[in-house]
Design a protein around this motif. Sequence first.
Motif, mmCIF file in Angstrom:
data_model
loop_
_atom_site.group_PDB
_atom_site.id
_atom_site.type_symbol
_atom_site.label_atom_id
_atom_site.label_comp_id
_atom_site.label_asym_id
_atom_site.label_seq_id
_atom_site.Cartn_x
_atom_site.Cartn_y
_atom_site.Cartn_z
ATOM 1 N N HIS A 34 -30.729 -41.736 -79.049
ATOM 2 C CA HIS A 34 -30.330 -42.825 -79.899
ATOM 3 C C HIS A 34 -30.094 -44.215 -79.181
ATOM 4 C CE1 HIS A 34 -26.568 -41.671 -78.141
ATOM 5 N NE2 HIS A 34 -25.943 -42.642 -78.623
ATOM 6 N N ASP A 35 -30.148 -44.340 -78.142
ATOM 7 C CA ASP A 35 -29.886 -45.575 -77.392
ATOM 8 C C ASP A 35 -31.396 -46.166 -76.717
ATOM 9 O OD1 ASP A 35 -27.167 -46.172 -77.708
ATOM 10 O OD2 ASP A 35 -26.683 -44.711 -76.359
ATOM 11 N N ASP A 36 -31.102 -47.465 -76.622
ATOM 12 C CA ASP A 36 -32.273 -48.090 -75.689
ATOM 13 C C ASP A 36 -32.229 -48.044 -74.440
ATOM 14 O OD1 ASP A 36 -34.089 -49.842 -74.373
ATOM 15 O OD2 ASP A 36 -34.174 -51.425 -76.143
ATOM 16 N N LEU A 37 -32.701 -46.849 -73.869
ATOM 17 C CA LEU A 37 -32.297 -46.611 -72.356
ATOM 18 C C LEU A 37 -32.802 -47.613 -71.391
ATOM 19 C CD1 LEU A 37 -33.534 -42.846 -72.000
ATOM 20 C CD2 LEU A 37 -31.048 -43.729 -72.820
ATOM 21 N N LEU A 38 -33.871 -48.275 -71.566
ATOM 22 C CA LEU A 38 -34.073 -49.372 -70.582
ATOM 23 C C LEU A 38 -33.278 -50.575 -70.784
ATOM 24 C CD1 LEU A 38 -37.867 -49.309 -71.115
ATOM 25 C CD2 LEU A 38 -36.642 -48.062 -69.477
ATOM 26 N N GLN A 42 -30.669 -51.794 -67.491
ATOM 27 C CA GLN A 42 -30.664 -53.101 -67.024
ATOM 28 C C GLN A 42 -29.232 -53.670 -67.195
ATOM 29 O OE1 GLN A 42 -32.770 -55.835 -69.621
ATOM 30 N NE2 GLN A 42 -32.535 -57.575 -68.659
ATOM 31 N N ARG A 43 -28.626 -53.487 -68.149
ATOM 32 C CA ARG A 43 -27.053 -53.725 -68.007
ATOM 33 C C ARG A 43 -26.304 -53.026 -66.930
ATOM 34 N NH1 ARG A 43 -25.967 -53.285 -74.604
ATOM 35 N NH2 ARG A 43 -27.051 -55.073 -75.121
ATOM 36 N N LEU A 44 -26.505 -51.852 -66.808
ATOM 37 C CA LEU A 44 -25.774 -51.318 -65.722
ATOM 38 C C LEU A 44 -26.149 -51.780 -64.394
ATOM 39 C CD1 LEU A 44 -24.875 -47.821 -67.021
ATOM 40 C CD2 LEU A 44 -23.537 -49.682 -67.188
ATOM 41 N N ARG A 45 -27.329 -52.262 -63.956
ATOM 42 C CA ARG A 45 -27.797 -52.681 -62.762
ATOM 43 C C ARG A 45 -26.827 -54.022 -62.460
ATOM 44 N NH1 ARG A 45 -33.274 -53.156 -64.645
ATOM 45 N NH2 ARG A 45 -33.869 -50.868 -64.867
ATOM 46 N N CYS A 47 -23.593 -54.248 -63.185
ATOM 47 C CA CYS A 47 -22.192 -53.740 -63.435
ATOM 48 C C CYS A 47 -21.694 -53.718 -61.915
ATOM 49 C CB CYS A 47 -22.000 -52.309 -64.161
ATOM 50 S SG CYS A 47 -20.346 -51.779 -64.390
ATOM 51 N N GLU A 48 -20.671 -54.411 -61.578
ATOM 52 C CA GLU A 48 -20.054 -54.616 -60.236
ATOM 53 C C GLU A 48 -19.354 -52.861 -59.942
ATOM 54 O OE1 GLU A 48 -17.509 -57.724 -59.655
ATOM 55 O OE2 GLU A 48 -19.048 -59.284 -60.266
ATOM 56 N N ASP A 49 -18.967 -52.423 -61.142
ATOM 57 C CA ASP A 49 -18.382 -50.916 -60.891
ATOM 58 C C ASP A 49 -19.346 -50.108 -60.268
ATOM 59 O OD1 ASP A 49 -16.162 -52.162 -61.987
ATOM 60 O OD2 ASP A 49 -16.294 -51.056 -63.809
ATOM 61 N N LEU A 50 -20.546 -50.397 -60.561
ATOM 62 C CA LEU A 50 -21.450 -49.323 -59.863
ATOM 63 C C LEU A 50 -22.160 -49.851 -58.600
ATOM 64 C CD1 LEU A 50 -23.071 -48.369 -63.195
ATOM 65 C CD2 LEU A 50 -21.596 -47.110 -61.817
ATOM 66 N N ALA A 51 -21.703 -50.921 -57.995
ATOM 67 C CA ALA A 51 -22.222 -51.175 -56.817
ATOM 68 C C ALA A 51 -22.309 -50.175 -55.689
ATOM 69 C CB ALA A 51 -21.528 -52.231 -56.224
ATOM 70 N N GLY A 52 -23.511 -50.109 -55.056
ATOM 71 C CA GLY A 52 -23.821 -49.061 -53.962
ATOM 72 C C GLY A 52 -24.525 -47.723 -54.857
ATOM 73 N N ILE A 53 -24.233 -47.561 -56.203
ATOM 74 C CA ILE A 53 -24.893 -46.384 -56.635
ATOM 75 C C ILE A 53 -26.214 -46.691 -57.404
ATOM 76 C CG2 ILE A 53 -24.484 -45.037 -58.917
ATOM 77 C CD1 ILE A 53 -21.388 -45.447 -58.493
ATOM 78 N N ASN A 54 -27.037 -45.697 -57.156
ATOM 79 C CA ASN A 54 -28.413 -45.707 -57.860
ATOM 80 C C ASN A 54 -28.221 -45.909 -59.357
ATOM 81 O OD1 ASN A 54 -30.882 -45.468 -58.887
ATOM 82 N ND2 ASN A 54 -31.631 -44.196 -57.418
ATOM 83 N N SER A 55 -27.991 -46.946 -60.034
ATOM 84 C CA SER A 55 -27.434 -47.098 -61.266
ATOM 85 C C SER A 55 -28.629 -46.619 -62.282
ATOM 86 C CB SER A 55 -27.091 -48.391 -61.548
ATOM 87 O OG SER A 55 -28.229 -49.477 -61.395
ATOM 88 N N ASP A 56 -29.977 -46.912 -61.974
ATOM 89 C CA ASP A 56 -31.085 -46.360 -62.673
ATOM 90 C C ASP A 56 -30.874 -44.979 -62.957
ATOM 91 O OD1 ASP A 56 -31.974 -48.943 -63.290
ATOM 92 O OD2 ASP A 56 -33.510 -48.859 -61.934
ATOM 93 N N ALA A 57 -30.957 -44.059 -61.942
ATOM 94 C CA ALA A 57 -30.735 -42.633 -61.820
ATOM 95 C C ALA A 57 -29.497 -42.190 -62.644
ATOM 96 C CB ALA A 57 -30.793 -42.108 -60.379
ATOM 97 N N PHE A 58 -28.310 -42.851 -62.301
ATOM 98 C CA PHE A 58 -27.231 -42.525 -63.161
ATOM 99 C C PHE A 58 -27.319 -42.655 -64.706
ATOM 100 C CE2 PHE A 58 -23.231 -44.486 -64.667
ATOM 101 C CZ PHE A 58 -22.300 -43.235 -64.678
ATOM 102 N N THR A 59 -27.839 -43.998 -64.718
ATOM 103 C CA THR A 59 -27.873 -44.075 -66.312
ATOM 104 C C THR A 59 -28.870 -43.429 -67.251
ATOM 105 O OG1 THR A 59 -27.676 -46.753 -65.906
ATOM 106 C CG2 THR A 59 -28.635 -46.100 -67.985
ATOM 107 N N ALA A 96 -17.951 -51.649 -68.247
ATOM 108 C CA ALA A 96 -19.287 -52.333 -68.302
ATOM 109 C C ALA A 96 -19.058 -53.389 -69.233
ATOM 110 C CB ALA A 96 -20.180 -51.323 -68.797
ATOM 111 N N ALA A 97 -18.190 -53.234 -70.370
ATOM 112 C CA ALA A 97 -18.072 -54.147 -71.202
ATOM 113 C C ALA A 97 -17.136 -55.602 -70.489
ATOM 114 C CB ALA A 97 -17.247 -53.965 -72.130
ATOM 115 N N ALA A 98 -16.555 -55.350 -69.530
ATOM 116 C CA ALA A 98 -15.804 -56.319 -68.640
ATOM 117 C C ALA A 98 -16.620 -57.231 -67.815
ATOM 118 C CB ALA A 98 -14.528 -55.765 -67.739
ATOM 119 N N GLN A 99 -17.907 -56.585 -67.458
ATOM 120 C CA GLN A 99 -18.836 -57.519 -66.705
ATOM 121 C C GLN A 99 -19.610 -58.826 -67.667
ATOM 122 O OE1 GLN A 99 -19.145 -56.487 -63.508
ATOM 123 N NE2 GLN A 99 -17.801 -55.307 -63.813
#
Length: 99
Positions: A34-38, A42-45, A47-59, A96-99
């Motif tokens: 139901h969401d636009d995954l791409l 892009q947004r989560l890349r 996100c400072e909260d996810l620094a050091g995490i493979n955010s694409d795989a996570f998302t 993520a909204a705080a970014q």
Amino acid sequence: MKQHQYRITVEHLARADGSPSPRTAPLQFAVGNHDDLLLIAQRLRQCEDLAGINSDAFTIGLKLFGEVLLEHKQHPLFAELRPHFAAFMQQLKKGAAAQ
């Protein structure tokens, strides 16, 4: 429910020891979400909260799993997990909204 349509492809590139993969064909399947995954990836890349995490795989992993939970919310396998997953998603969206 209207869904975005995706083709997911997973290719085994190498074994854990670095030797070539014995797999010749990738795992590939079509899936809706139901969401636009791409856009979310892009947004989560950013996100400072996810620094050091493979955010694409996570998302992608999180969103694919979340969609299965939504589509099969009555399945007993997910009964205990569902409220925790919802709380996790709310917390993630707040961060993520705080970014």
